[in-house]
Design an enzyme around this catalytic site. Structure first.
Site, PDB file in Angstrom:
ATOM      1  CE1 TYR A  95    -100.134  26.754 -19.083  1.00 45.09           C
ATOM      2  CE2 TYR A  95    -101.504  25.720 -17.399  1.00 45.09           C
ATOM      3  CZ  TYR A  95    -100.999  25.748 -18.687  1.00 45.09           C
ATOM      4  OH  TYR A  95    -101.347  24.768 -19.575  1.00 45.09           O
ATOM      5  CB  ILE A  96    -104.782  30.088 -16.785  1.00 44.74           C
ATOM      6  CG1 ILE A  96    -104.532  28.604 -16.450  1.00 44.74           C
ATOM      7  CG2 ILE A  96    -106.051  30.236 -17.627  1.00 44.74           C
ATOM      8  CD1 ILE A  96    -105.559  27.973 -15.538  1.00 44.74           C
ATOM      9  CG  LEU A 109     -94.154  39.576 -10.704  1.00 46.62           C
ATOM     10  CD1 LEU A 109     -92.884  40.363 -11.057  1.00 46.62           C
ATOM     11  CD2 LEU A 109     -94.695  38.880 -11.963  1.00 46.62           C
ATOM     12  CB  THR A 133    -111.329  24.831  -9.402  1.00 44.51           C
ATOM     13  OG1 THR A 133    -110.977  23.442  -9.421  1.00 44.51           O
ATOM     14  CG2 THR A 133    -111.668  25.181  -7.966  1.00 44.51           C
ATOM     15  CE1 TYR A 178    -107.601  26.281  -6.417  1.00 49.61           C
ATOM     16  CE2 TYR A 178    -108.072  24.038  -7.128  1.00 49.61           C
ATOM     17  CZ  TYR A 178    -107.907  25.386  -7.414  1.00 49.61           C
ATOM     18  OH  TYR A 178    -108.060  25.819  -8.699  1.00 49.61           O
ATOM     19  NE  ARG A 229    -107.994  15.239 -11.075  1.00 50.04           N
ATOM     20  CZ  ARG A 229    -108.371  14.249 -10.271  1.00 50.04           C
ATOM     21  NH1 ARG A 229    -109.132  13.262 -10.723  1.00 50.04           N
ATOM     22  NH2 ARG A 229    -108.005  14.239  -9.003  1.00 50.04           N
TER      23      ARG A 229
HETATM   24  N1  UDP Z   1    -100.440  13.331 -10.417  1.00 45.26           N
HETATM   25  C1  UDP Z   1     -99.515  12.291 -10.442  1.00 45.26           C
HETATM   26  N2  UDP Z   1     -98.180  12.606 -10.471  1.00 45.26           N
HETATM   27  C2  UDP Z   1     -97.733  13.895 -10.491  1.00 45.26           C
HETATM   28  C3  UDP Z   1     -98.675  14.939 -10.462  1.00 45.26           C
HETATM   29  C4  UDP Z   1    -100.029  14.627 -10.427  1.00 45.26           C
HETATM   30  O1  UDP Z   1     -99.886  11.125 -10.431  1.00 45.26           O
HETATM   31  O2  UDP Z   1     -96.499  14.112 -10.509  1.00 45.26           O
HETATM   32  C5  UDP Z   1    -101.878  13.015 -10.433  1.00 45.26           C
HETATM   33  C6  UDP Z   1    -102.653  13.676  -9.318  1.00 45.26           C
HETATM   34  O3  UDP Z   1    -102.638  12.888  -8.158  1.00 45.26           O
HETATM   35  C7  UDP Z   1    -104.032  13.802  -9.972  1.00 45.26           C
HETATM   36  C8  UDP Z   1    -103.730  14.006 -11.461  1.00 45.26           C
HETATM   37  O4  UDP Z   1    -102.409  13.526 -11.642  1.00 45.26           O
HETATM   38  O5  UDP Z   1    -104.735  12.600  -9.836  1.00 45.26           O
HETATM   39  C9  UDP Z   1    -103.790  15.456 -11.891  1.00 45.26           C
HETATM   40  O6  UDP Z   1    -103.031  16.204 -10.954  1.00 45.26           O
HETATM   41  P1  UDP Z   1    -102.597  17.706 -11.187  1.00 45.26           P
HETATM   42  O7  UDP Z   1    -101.791  18.114  -9.997  1.00 45.26           O
HETATM   43  O8  UDP Z   1    -101.965  17.842 -12.530  1.00 45.26           O
HETATM   44  O9  UDP Z   1    -103.974  18.501 -11.264  1.00 45.26           O
HETATM   45  P2  UDP Z   1    -105.233  18.567 -10.229  1.00 45.26           P
HETATM   46  O10 UDP Z   1    -106.204  17.533 -10.725  1.00 45.26           O
HETATM   47  O11 UDP Z   1    -104.726  18.306  -8.843  1.00 45.26           O
HETATM   48  O12 UDP Z   1    -105.747  19.947 -10.401  1.00 45.26           O
END
Ligand code: UDP
Length: 323
Positions: free
Chosen positions: A11-12, A33, A117, A141, A219
């Protein structure tokens, strides 16, 4: 410059490769891949299908590319998955990453740009987050990315490897050509947009009891093209160090869903679910250092514009890169 880009089919990585080619760089993409897509590799790039676990293949590809710099995107990058399968994270992100580092220094390449990250910080006490906060990851992670950062410091000390580490906040959005298409989608924005596209009944809100204004996680979403631009700036001579990349604005899960409703003009049903293990309540970047030292200027800082670009891409690619 001749660039060796791992994960350039992801993606990025795919967005970066496009921007790097537009800027006149010569690009070799190295990708197994497993998560990326062949169709996500800009046709102007050379493509090598290979895995970082195979050191001879990495050596050969680096030599053939005549690489002057390595830009390392390839990694496992899901918080939730790392909480159930930590071995995948230490294997891919640390052990395979070490192969790449060894191959890079053996080939005499002095410049390395690494996708790290904000998850390396864990649950920070100070917001917004500067680069110097303590790093105490709360999921494998984040830990695996921090371990790679640590290896880089020692490779600088001992082998003179010059590096730029970017700690991404939440990458989102799309270019006109390349967008987010994971085989199993776990990220918030694409999952919410799937409902708008009629590909899912509802989306999920993971946790509504966080210590945030509306109880859902906050976020800092950053456009994938703005991330790509930062990497181009990092390739300039003499640039080195650690940089947080985000817009400095926090949006809750509920606010993201509302923005997706507004942008798509569609109904989006959202179900409240328990917390997802490993999620910190709030992550917001202070990217002043990248602005001051690299001259980085995000072009798409508004969540609405980010979601709009993602929506346009998903409407144009309803099956992602398949079909
Ligand atoms: N999240 C959610 N529903 C989803 C996917 C993610 O509520 O279907 C929440 C997740 O718990 C986090 C935020 O959205 O608080 C961002 O999650 P994402 O997986 O997009 O990115 P991350 O912050 O984990 O890198």
């Amino acid at each position: 410059m001749k660039l060796f880009v791992t994960g350039g089919a992801g993606y990025i990585g795919s967005a970066f490769v496009e921007e790097a080619l537009n800027a006149g760089h010569e690009v070799t993409v190295f990708d197994n891949l497993s998560e990326g897509h062949r169709a996500a590799v800009d046709p102007r790039a050379r493509f090598v299908e290979g895995c970082l676990s195979q050191r001879p293949a990495v050596d050969a590809a680096l030599r053939a590319a005549g690489a002057e710099a390595v830009v390392h995107f390839a990694a496992r990058a899901l918080v939730g998955e790392s909480m159930t399968d930590p071995g995948k994270y230490f294997g891919n992100n640390v052990a395979n990453g070490l192969n790449l580092l060894e191959a890079t220094t053996t080939a005499g390449i002095r410049k390395f740009v690494f996708s790290s990250t904000c998850a390396t910080f864990g649950i920070p006490e100070v917001m917004p987050m500067t680069e110097d906060l303590p790093q105490r990851p709360v999921n494998p992670y984040g830990e695996s990315k921090l371990m790679f950062e640590t290896m880089l410091r020692w490779f600088r000390e001992i082998h003179g490897l010059e590096f730029v580490v970017f700690r991404y906040f939440n990458a989102a959005g799309a270019t006109k050509r390349f967008g987010e298409a994971h085989r199993i989608e776990t990220h918030l924005i694409p999952n919410v947009l799937k409902v708008a596209l009629g590909q899912a009944e509802s989306c999920k809100i993971f946790g509504t009891d966080y210590p945030t204004p509306d109880g859902t996680c906050v976020r800092d979403y950053i456009h994938v093209s703005d991330l790509a631009q930062a990497h181009l700036l990092a390739l300039a001579p003499g640039k080195a160090g650690f940089y947080n990349l985000g817009n400095g604005d926090g949006y809750s899960v509920r606010e993201v869903i509302d923005t997706c409703r507004a942008v798509s003009g569609r109904e989006i049903k959202a179900l409240e679910e328990p917390r997802r293990p490993g999620d910190p309540p709030r992550l917001i970047a202070d990217a002043t250092k990248a602005v001051n030292e690299l001259g980085w200027q995000p072009k798409f800082p508004k969540l609405e514009d980010i979601v709009c670009s993602a929506w346009e891409w998903h409407v144009g690619h309803p099956k992602g890169y398949g079909g």
